[in-house]
Write a protein that holds these residues in place. Sequence first.
Motif, PDB file in Angstrom:
ATOM      1  N   VAL A  80      -7.034 -31.707 -49.513  1.00  0.00           N
ATOM      2  CA  VAL A  80      -8.389 -31.874 -48.991  1.00  0.00           C
ATOM      3  C   VAL A  80      -9.374 -31.236 -49.977  1.00  0.00           C
ATOM      4  O   VAL A  80      -9.276 -30.040 -50.282  1.00  0.00           O
ATOM      5  CB  VAL A  80      -8.543 -31.227 -47.605  1.00  0.00           C
ATOM      6  CG1 VAL A  80      -9.953 -31.466 -47.063  1.00  0.00           C
ATOM      7  CG2 VAL A  80      -7.499 -31.781 -46.637  1.00  0.00           C
ATOM      8  N   ILE A 139      -9.651 -31.559 -41.313  1.00  0.00           N
ATOM      9  CA  ILE A 139      -8.183 -31.432 -41.391  1.00  0.00           C
ATOM     10  C   ILE A 139      -7.531 -32.012 -40.140  1.00  0.00           C
ATOM     11  O   ILE A 139      -6.574 -32.794 -40.223  1.00  0.00           O
ATOM     12  CB  ILE A 139      -7.791 -29.951 -41.565  1.00  0.00           C
ATOM     13  CG1 ILE A 139      -8.251 -29.423 -42.933  1.00  0.00           C
ATOM     14  CG2 ILE A 139      -6.275 -29.782 -41.416  1.00  0.00           C
ATOM     15  CD1 ILE A 139      -8.104 -27.921 -43.084  1.00  0.00           C
ATOM     16  N   GLU A 140      -8.048 -31.649 -38.975  1.00  0.00           N
ATOM     17  CA  GLU A 140      -7.436 -32.088 -37.725  1.00  0.00           C
ATOM     18  C   GLU A 140      -7.573 -33.592 -37.510  1.00  0.00           C
ATOM     19  O   GLU A 140      -6.680 -34.232 -36.943  1.00  0.00           O
ATOM     20  CB  GLU A 140      -8.059 -31.325 -36.560  1.00  0.00           C
ATOM     21  CG  GLU A 140      -7.678 -29.848 -36.551  1.00  0.00           C
ATOM     22  CD  GLU A 140      -8.272 -29.104 -35.375  1.00  0.00           C
ATOM     23  OE1 GLU A 140      -9.312 -29.562 -34.847  1.00  0.00           O
ATOM     24  OE2 GLU A 140      -7.716 -28.058 -34.989  1.00  0.00           O
ATOM     25  N   THR A 143      -5.247 -35.495 -40.646  1.00  0.00           N
ATOM     26  CA  THR A 143      -3.862 -35.125 -40.930  1.00  0.00           C
ATOM     27  C   THR A 143      -3.093 -34.977 -39.622  1.00  0.00           C
ATOM     28  O   THR A 143      -3.578 -34.356 -38.680  1.00  0.00           O
ATOM     29  CB  THR A 143      -3.812 -33.787 -41.707  1.00  0.00           C
ATOM     30  OG1 THR A 143      -4.681 -33.865 -42.841  1.00  0.00           O
ATOM     31  CG2 THR A 143      -2.401 -33.498 -42.194  1.00  0.00           C
ATOM     32  N   VAL A 149      -1.278 -29.026 -45.623  1.00  0.00           N
ATOM     33  CA  VAL A 149      -2.402 -29.418 -46.463  1.00  0.00           C
ATOM     34  C   VAL A 149      -2.594 -28.376 -47.563  1.00  0.00           C
ATOM     35  O   VAL A 149      -2.276 -27.200 -47.389  1.00  0.00           O
ATOM     36  CB  VAL A 149      -3.721 -29.557 -45.657  1.00  0.00           C
ATOM     37  CG1 VAL A 149      -3.613 -30.638 -44.608  1.00  0.00           C
ATOM     38  CG2 VAL A 149      -4.121 -28.231 -45.032  1.00  0.00           C
ATOM     39  N   LEU A 151      -5.809 -27.038 -49.879  1.00  0.00           N
ATOM     40  CA  LEU A 151      -7.266 -27.064 -49.871  1.00  0.00           C
ATOM     41  C   LEU A 151      -7.807 -26.776 -51.267  1.00  0.00           C
ATOM     42  O   LEU A 151      -7.386 -25.815 -51.923  1.00  0.00           O
ATOM     43  CB  LEU A 151      -7.811 -26.024 -48.890  1.00  0.00           C
ATOM     44  CG  LEU A 151      -7.311 -26.130 -47.443  1.00  0.00           C
ATOM     45  CD1 LEU A 151      -7.931 -25.032 -46.587  1.00  0.00           C
ATOM     46  CD2 LEU A 151      -7.614 -27.514 -46.872  1.00  0.00           C
ATOM     47  N   ARG A 175      -0.381 -24.424 -41.400  1.00  0.00           N
ATOM     48  CA  ARG A 175      -0.864 -25.743 -41.849  1.00  0.00           C
ATOM     49  C   ARG A 175      -1.255 -25.725 -43.327  1.00  0.00           C
ATOM     50  O   ARG A 175      -0.987 -26.672 -44.072  1.00  0.00           O
ATOM     51  CB  ARG A 175      -2.091 -26.166 -41.022  1.00  0.00           C
ATOM     52  CG  ARG A 175      -1.825 -26.481 -39.582  1.00  0.00           C
ATOM     53  CD  ARG A 175      -1.008 -27.754 -39.414  1.00  0.00           C
ATOM     54  NE  ARG A 175      -1.587 -28.921 -40.021  1.00  0.00           N
ATOM     55  CZ  ARG A 175      -2.577 -29.649 -39.478  1.00  0.00           C
ATOM     56  NH1 ARG A 175      -3.077 -29.310 -38.311  1.00  0.00           N
ATOM     57  NH2 ARG A 175      -3.021 -30.729 -40.085  1.00  0.00           N
ATOM     58  N   VAL A 176      -1.943 -24.676 -43.742  1.00  0.00           N
ATOM     59  CA  VAL A 176      -2.434 -24.596 -45.128  1.00  0.00           C
ATOM     60  C   VAL A 176      -1.330 -24.032 -46.008  1.00  0.00           C
ATOM     61  O   VAL A 176      -0.874 -22.901 -45.826  1.00  0.00           O
ATOM     62  CB  VAL A 176      -3.701 -23.724 -45.224  1.00  0.00           C
ATOM     63  CG1 VAL A 176      -4.159 -23.627 -46.682  1.00  0.00           C
ATOM     64  CG2 VAL A 176      -4.812 -24.306 -44.350  1.00  0.00           C
TER      65      VAL A 176
END
Length: 356
Positions: A80, A139-140, A143, A149, A151, A175-176
């Motif tokens: 992203v 993001i939500e 994905t 993800v 960033l 998540r990241v």
Amino acid sequence: MNKKRVGLVGAAIGTAGAVGVGAAVAARRYAVGRERLRPDPDRDEPFGELRGRPQTVVATDGVPLHVEVNGPDDASLTVVFSHGYCMTQDSWHYQRRDLADEADVRMVFWDQRSHGRSGRSDLAHATIDQCGDDLLAVIEATTAPGRPVVLVGHSMGGMTIMALADRHPELFGDRVAGVALVNTSSGGLAELTLGLPEVFGKVFRAAVPGVVRGIGKGGKLVDRGRRIGTDVAFVITRRMAFADRAVSPSIVDFVERMIGSTPIEVIADFYPTLAAHDKLAALDVLRKVPAVVVVGDQDRLTPLAHGRAIAAALPEAELVELSGGHVVMLERPQVVTDAIAGLVERARPFAEERSA
């Protein structure tokens, strides 16, 4: 403050790009012409024309955010990209072009609120913290739940990532799976001098708040002045955004068009949150994931010392110092693209481990 002064300073603020404040530039037309006639190896590059699958994401306060997706939806990793102040998602032109062939990766690009094709924010929500919440919404919405993800943020986009870390630390290491911070700062931008000697820098800093208030009140007048002064804007853009005097005029024009398309009132709206930005403590959250910090050694807007301070707070991060100004993803695109590609590869096993 008279209208002429507000107009000139406002034009410079728009061109500065990250913290934006301007100084008068005496540029004769023959000098501008000479700059525009430099060799232009990027003249045929389709700047602003690369597009992805469009999507609208609605922010928590109802502002519609313009998002575009490139790459397969079933890719195991999503990257992203968040752009900087007064720019748009198109500032990632070379990365969108050159990472398209990266195996098993999809890319998400978005225009921050009040920028590019996204909707206009009210003043109360023109903040870095709100931008962090916007990034979460992107993001939500783009994905699948639980999918990792990476960033990537330039300038204000990097600050947006820090705001996300500050407000939602639980995402990092979950998540990241990786973070790239390009020409950005964790705070102290109110002390910026744009390379002026400190004695002038003090005067400069004292004048900025009043100038910004004047711009906010006379936005339409200043915008008209910016359109008239395109030659001066070209020279200021090359001076403020780039280190290499030989940078292709087409790239300078591209950056100037993005900045020039940002209404002066938007520039004024976001200046206070940039000046007050302080997310040094949030960097502790980023220690949970692989990271790369990219800095230009001649960046006048988020200087080299700011990037080094971020790297010092992230001792496990890769630090890439290169010869360049504030928009190194356009000035030195291959180096930045390689740094992001390297981060993606470092993030893959991390993401797989977290999802196992």
